[in-house]
Design a protein around this motif. Structure first.
Motif, PDB file in Angstrom:
ATOM      1  N   LEU A   1       2.246  29.527  17.898  1.00  0.00           N
ATOM      2  CA  LEU A   1       1.715  28.184  18.185  1.00  0.00           C
ATOM      3  C   LEU A   1       2.513  27.588  19.338  1.00  0.00           C
ATOM      4  CD1 LEU A   1       1.533  26.846  14.522  1.00  0.00           C
ATOM      5  CD2 LEU A   1      -0.363  27.668  15.929  1.00  0.00           C
ATOM      6  N   GLN A   2       1.801  27.194  20.380  1.00  0.00           N
ATOM      7  CA  GLN A   2       2.477  26.543  21.512  1.00  0.00           C
ATOM      8  C   GLN A   2       2.447  25.029  21.301  1.00  0.00           C
ATOM      9  OE1 GLN A   2       1.486  28.034  25.430  1.00  0.00           O
ATOM     10  NE2 GLN A   2       1.409  25.962  26.263  1.00  0.00           N
ATOM     11  N   VAL A   3       3.629  24.410  21.458  1.00  0.00           N
ATOM     12  CA  VAL A   3       3.688  22.944  21.505  1.00  0.00           C
ATOM     13  C   VAL A   3       3.948  22.617  22.968  1.00  0.00           C
ATOM     14  CG1 VAL A   3       4.942  20.864  20.781  1.00  0.00           C
ATOM     15  CG2 VAL A   3       4.491  22.700  19.124  1.00  0.00           C
ATOM     16  N   GLY A   4       3.011  21.904  23.587  1.00  0.00           N
ATOM     17  CA  GLY A   4       3.078  21.687  25.030  1.00  0.00           C
ATOM     18  C   GLY A   4       4.044  20.581  25.416  1.00  0.00           C
ATOM     19  N   ALA A   5       4.285  20.524  26.737  1.00  0.00           N
ATOM     20  CA  ALA A   5       5.250  19.567  27.293  1.00  0.00           C
ATOM     21  C   ALA A   5       4.941  18.130  26.847  1.00  0.00           C
ATOM     22  CB  ALA A   5       5.200  19.662  28.809  1.00  0.00           C
ATOM     23  N   ARG A   6       3.647  17.789  26.814  1.00  0.00           N
ATOM     24  CA  ARG A   6       3.287  16.410  26.464  1.00  0.00           C
ATOM     25  C   ARG A   6       3.591  16.082  25.013  1.00  0.00           C
ATOM     26  NH1 ARG A   6       0.515  18.762  29.975  1.00  0.00           N
ATOM     27  NH2 ARG A   6      -0.352  17.772  31.828  1.00  0.00           N
ATOM     28  N   ASN A   7       3.759  17.109  24.208  1.00  0.00           N
ATOM     29  CA  ASN A   7       3.982  16.887  22.775  1.00  0.00           C
ATOM     30  C   ASN A   7       5.390  17.240  22.306  1.00  0.00           C
ATOM     31  OD1 ASN A   7       1.719  15.727  21.474  1.00  0.00           O
ATOM     32  ND2 ASN A   7       0.550  17.593  21.904  1.00  0.00           N
TER      33      ASN A   7
ATOM     34  N   PHE B   1      -7.408  24.369  22.932  1.00  0.00           N
ATOM     35  CA  PHE B   1      -7.291  22.905  22.900  1.00  0.00           C
ATOM     36  C   PHE B   1      -6.431  22.537  24.099  1.00  0.00           C
ATOM     37  CE2 PHE B   1      -8.249  24.052  18.604  1.00  0.00           C
ATOM     38  CZ  PHE B   1      -9.049  23.017  18.129  1.00  0.00           C
ATOM     39  N   LYS B   2      -6.998  21.847  25.075  1.00  0.00           N
ATOM     40  CA  LYS B   2      -6.261  21.552  26.307  1.00  0.00           C
ATOM     41  C   LYS B   2      -5.877  20.072  26.376  1.00  0.00           C
ATOM     42  CE  LYS B   2      -5.164  23.794  28.915  1.00  0.00           C
ATOM     43  NZ  LYS B   2      -3.921  24.603  28.862  1.00  0.00           N
ATOM     44  N   PRO B   3      -4.587  19.779  26.470  1.00  0.00           N
ATOM     45  CA  PRO B   3      -4.189  18.380  26.642  1.00  0.00           C
ATOM     46  C   PRO B   3      -4.281  18.035  28.131  1.00  0.00           C
ATOM     47  CG  PRO B   3      -2.254  19.785  26.487  1.00  0.00           C
ATOM     48  CD  PRO B   3      -3.445  20.699  26.495  1.00  0.00           C
TER      49      PRO B   3
ATOM     50  N   SER C   1       4.442  29.084  36.339  1.00  0.00           N
ATOM     51  CA  SER C   1       3.131  28.602  36.793  1.00  0.00           C
ATOM     52  C   SER C   1       3.102  27.080  36.829  1.00  0.00           C
ATOM     53  CB  SER C   1       2.031  29.137  35.873  1.00  0.00           C
ATOM     54  OG  SER C   1       2.161  30.526  35.717  1.00  0.00           O
ATOM     55  N   HIS C   2       3.418  26.443  35.680  1.00  0.00           N
ATOM     56  CA  HIS C   2       3.478  24.982  35.680  1.00  0.00           C
ATOM     57  C   HIS C   2       4.715  24.510  36.442  1.00  0.00           C
ATOM     58  CE1 HIS C   2       0.628  25.813  32.482  1.00  0.00           C
ATOM     59  NE2 HIS C   2       0.086  24.675  32.834  1.00  0.00           N
ATOM     60  N   GLY C   3       5.750  25.330  36.437  1.00  0.00           N
ATOM     61  CA  GLY C   3       7.009  24.955  37.093  1.00  0.00           C
ATOM     62  C   GLY C   3       6.866  24.702  38.575  1.00  0.00           C
TER      63      GLY C   3
ATOM     64  N   LEU D   1       7.989  26.235  22.110  1.00  0.00           N
ATOM     65  CA  LEU D   1       8.157  24.797  22.352  1.00  0.00           C
ATOM     66  C   LEU D   1       8.496  24.569  23.819  1.00  0.00           C
ATOM     67  CD1 LEU D   1       8.596  21.854  21.328  1.00  0.00           C
ATOM     68  CD2 LEU D   1      10.960  22.520  20.816  1.00  0.00           C
ATOM     69  N   LYS D   2       7.624  23.827  24.516  1.00  0.00           N
ATOM     70  CA  LYS D   2       7.846  23.592  25.948  1.00  0.00           C
ATOM     71  C   LYS D   2       8.631  22.316  26.181  1.00  0.00           C
ATOM     72  CE  LYS D   2       4.814  25.380  28.813  1.00  0.00           C
ATOM     73  NZ  LYS D   2       3.587  25.583  29.615  1.00  0.00           N
ATOM     74  N   ARG D   3       9.437  22.350  27.228  1.00  0.00           N
ATOM     75  CA  ARG D   3      10.212  21.168  27.595  1.00  0.00           C
ATOM     76  C   ARG D   3       9.291  20.115  28.195  1.00  0.00           C
ATOM     77  NH1 ARG D   3      15.052  21.016  32.114  1.00  0.00           N
ATOM     78  NH2 ARG D   3      15.655  18.874  31.704  1.00  0.00           N
TER      79      ARG D   3
ATOM     80  N   MET E   1      -0.800  37.615  24.989  1.00  0.00           N
ATOM     81  CA  MET E   1      -1.666  36.870  25.921  1.00  0.00           C
ATOM     82  C   MET E   1      -1.596  35.381  25.605  1.00  0.00           C
ATOM     83  SD  MET E   1      -5.422  37.619  24.402  1.00  0.00           S
ATOM     84  CE  MET E   1      -5.509  38.175  22.711  1.00  0.00           C
ATOM     85  N   ARG E   2      -1.800  34.577  26.618  1.00  0.00           N
ATOM     86  CA  ARG E   2      -1.896  33.138  26.439  1.00  0.00           C
ATOM     87  C   ARG E   2      -3.322  32.690  26.785  1.00  0.00           C
ATOM     88  NH1 ARG E   2       0.187  28.661  29.654  1.00  0.00           N
ATOM     89  NH2 ARG E   2      -1.962  28.027  29.232  1.00  0.00           N
ATOM     90  N   GLY E   3      -3.682  31.506  26.344  1.00  0.00           N
ATOM     91  CA  GLY E   3      -4.991  30.943  26.673  1.00  0.00           C
ATOM     92  C   GLY E   3      -5.160  29.699  25.810  1.00  0.00           C
TER      93      GLY E   3
ATOM     94  N   GLU F   1      11.259  26.525  29.460  1.00  0.00           N
ATOM     95  CA  GLU F   1      11.467  25.646  30.626  1.00  0.00           C
ATOM     96  C   GLU F   1      10.220  25.724  31.486  1.00  0.00           C
ATOM     97  OE1 GLU F   1      12.091  23.201  32.878  1.00  0.00           O
ATOM     98  OE2 GLU F   1      14.169  23.477  32.223  1.00  0.00           O
ATOM     99  N   ARG F   2       9.641  24.562  31.817  1.00  0.00           N
ATOM    100  CA  ARG F   2       8.399  24.552  32.604  1.00  0.00           C
ATOM    101  C   ARG F   2       8.465  23.542  33.737  1.00  0.00           C
ATOM    102  NH1 ARG F   2       6.182  20.079  33.271  1.00  0.00           N
ATOM    103  NH2 ARG F   2       4.032  20.510  32.665  1.00  0.00           N
ATOM    104  N   GLY F   3       9.680  23.122  34.082  1.00  0.00           N
ATOM    105  CA  GLY F   3       9.827  22.220  35.220  1.00  0.00           C
ATOM    106  C   GLY F   3       9.800  20.760  34.796  1.00  0.00           C
TER     107      GLY F   3
HETATM  108  C1  PEP Z   1      -0.062  25.084  29.339  1.00  0.00           C
HETATM  109  O1  PEP Z   1       0.830  25.920  29.126  1.00  0.00           O
HETATM  110  O2  PEP Z   1      -1.257  25.374  29.437  1.00  0.00           O
HETATM  111  C2  PEP Z   1       0.308  23.674  29.532  1.00  0.00           C
HETATM  112  C3  PEP Z   1      -0.582  22.700  29.364  1.00  0.00           C
HETATM  113  O3  PEP Z   1       1.565  23.509  29.918  1.00  0.00           O
HETATM  114  P1  PEP Z   1       2.541  22.229  29.802  1.00  0.00           P
HETATM  115  O4  PEP Z   1       2.456  21.795  28.368  1.00  0.00           O
HETATM  116  O5  PEP Z   1       3.879  22.811  30.170  1.00  0.00           O
HETATM  117  O6  PEP Z   1       2.042  21.218  30.776  1.00  0.00           O
END
Ligand code: PEP
Ligand code: MN
Length: 345
Positions: free
Chosen positions: A181-187, A130-132, A271-273, A206-208, A125-127, A236-238
């Motif tokens: 651990l998810q590293v988001g696109a902004r990071n 900490f939201k950037p 979803s973000h894509g 690790l997100k693009r 599951m994801r969730g 890949e998230r667009g």
């Molecule tokens: C997320 O997956 O909730 C998210 C913020 O995505 P992204 O880092 O790709 O914008």
């Protein structure tokens, strides 16, 4: 690396470049062509060597021959990396679906979603706790309380937790709860954060970055691998383009391209894509047809009430429809939908 000299480069200029290469402890192999002289450079070539040689007299261009990343490269590690942690398996033909809300909002929301996505075939599951967020006035996540709710949902369902960490100083705290651990696109290029997740023992998703090239993504992964953490999956998230009908442009060609370049598992976040829930079932299927090892999908029991990313969140019925399409593609492409297991890393 090769140094291509200008057509009008003189013999002394070529000799000067050969001397410079050798003074760096590298070997040179000049090739005298009809138009250009090319100097092949052999040895442990760094970016500093490349930059310094590119401004030599008579030099037209300096080109890399090998990938700038090493540990992430298929040249070094041919077989696909398979990552297993808790209920999640991804890579080597095991297709992982990771689903859940954009952000953890409440106990009830997280438990309902986790139970629903598990029943419909997700293996983790994801969730976000900490939201950037782009705006400092938007909901920033429940933080520590969100992590505790995620842990409760894991307790109830057995599903592993994928959640974002936004700062190096939070890695220790988030690792106490998260399986991945998810590293988001902004990071993607927050190098201190990459090193911090590279130092811990949790797999990393690790997100693009929306403006990152695929080489930059692979070099970001290299930071994590270089610190000794081998369990990195790319997502890949667009990317940002001139197109405004979809939130980002989901570049699915990056999936087979990355598979040619790296042994790391590749996920797609439709979803973000695309940013619109109606497009997600088909883009999920397309991502799997392109060879993705997994999907990261936003699911909310009531998208209309979501505090974050409601327009791109599937309700459980739409997630079921998506999973039905995905199962057909997985079967047609010879993969296996990874079931929630309890294997350890
Ligand atoms: C997320 O997956 O909730 C998210 C913020 O995505 P992204 O880092 O790709 O914008
Ligand atoms: Mn989101």
């Amino acid at each position: 690396m090769i140094i291509i000299m200008n057509p009008e480069a003189t013999k002394p200029q070529v000799e000067h470049m050969i001397e410079r290469v050798e003074s760096m402890g590298l070997r040179s192999r000049p090739i005298y062509g009809e138009l250009h002289t090319v100097i092949a450079v052999v040895g442990d070539v760094t970016d500093e060597h490349r930059e310094s040689l590119s401004i030599g007299p008579g030099v037209h261009e300096v080109l890399r021959v090998q990938s700038p990343y090493k540990l992430a490269s298929r040249e070094v590690h041919h077989d696909p990396t398979v990552i297993r942690t808790g209920s999640l398996t991804i890579g080597g033909g095991q297709i992982a679906v990771i689903a859940g809300p954009c952000s953890v909002e409440s106990r009830e929301q997280m438990l309902t979603t986790a139970e629903g996505v598990k029943r419909l075939g997700a293996c983790a599951m994801r969730g976000g706790a900490f939201k950037p967020r782009t705006s400092p006035y938007s909901f920033q996540g429940l933080k520590d309380e969100g992590l505790k709710i995620l842990a409760e949902a894991r307790e109830a369902t057995g599903l592993s937790i994928v959640t974002e960490v936004v700062a190096a100083s939070d890695v220790e705290l988030v690792s106490q709860y998260a399986d991945v651990l998810q590293v988001g696109a902004r990071n993607m290029q927050n190098y201190q954060l990459l090193e911090a997740v590279g130092d811990c023992d949790r797999p990393v998703l690790l997100k693009r970055s929306a403006s990152g090239t695929l080489d930059e993504l692979l070099l970001a992964a290299e930071y994590i691998l270089d610190r000794g953490n081998p369990n990195v999956m790319l997502c890949e998230r667009g990317i940002r383009t001139f197109e405004s009908h979809v939130r980002f442009t989901l570049t699915l060609a990056s999936v087979p391209y990355l598979h040619e370049r790296t042994h790391l598992p590749i996920l797609v976040d439709p979803s973000h894509g695309v940013g619109r829930s109606s497009l997600i079932p088909k883009m999920s299927a397309a991502a799997l047809a392109a060879g993705a090892d997994g999907l990261l999908i936003e699911v909310h029991p009531n998208p209309e009430m979501a505090l974050c990313d409601g327009p791109q969140s599937l309700n459980l019925d739409a997630f079921e429809e998506t999973m039905t399409m995905c199962r057909k593609i997985i079967e047609a492409t010879g993969g296996t939908l990874a079931e929630a297991t309890t294997a350890e890393v």
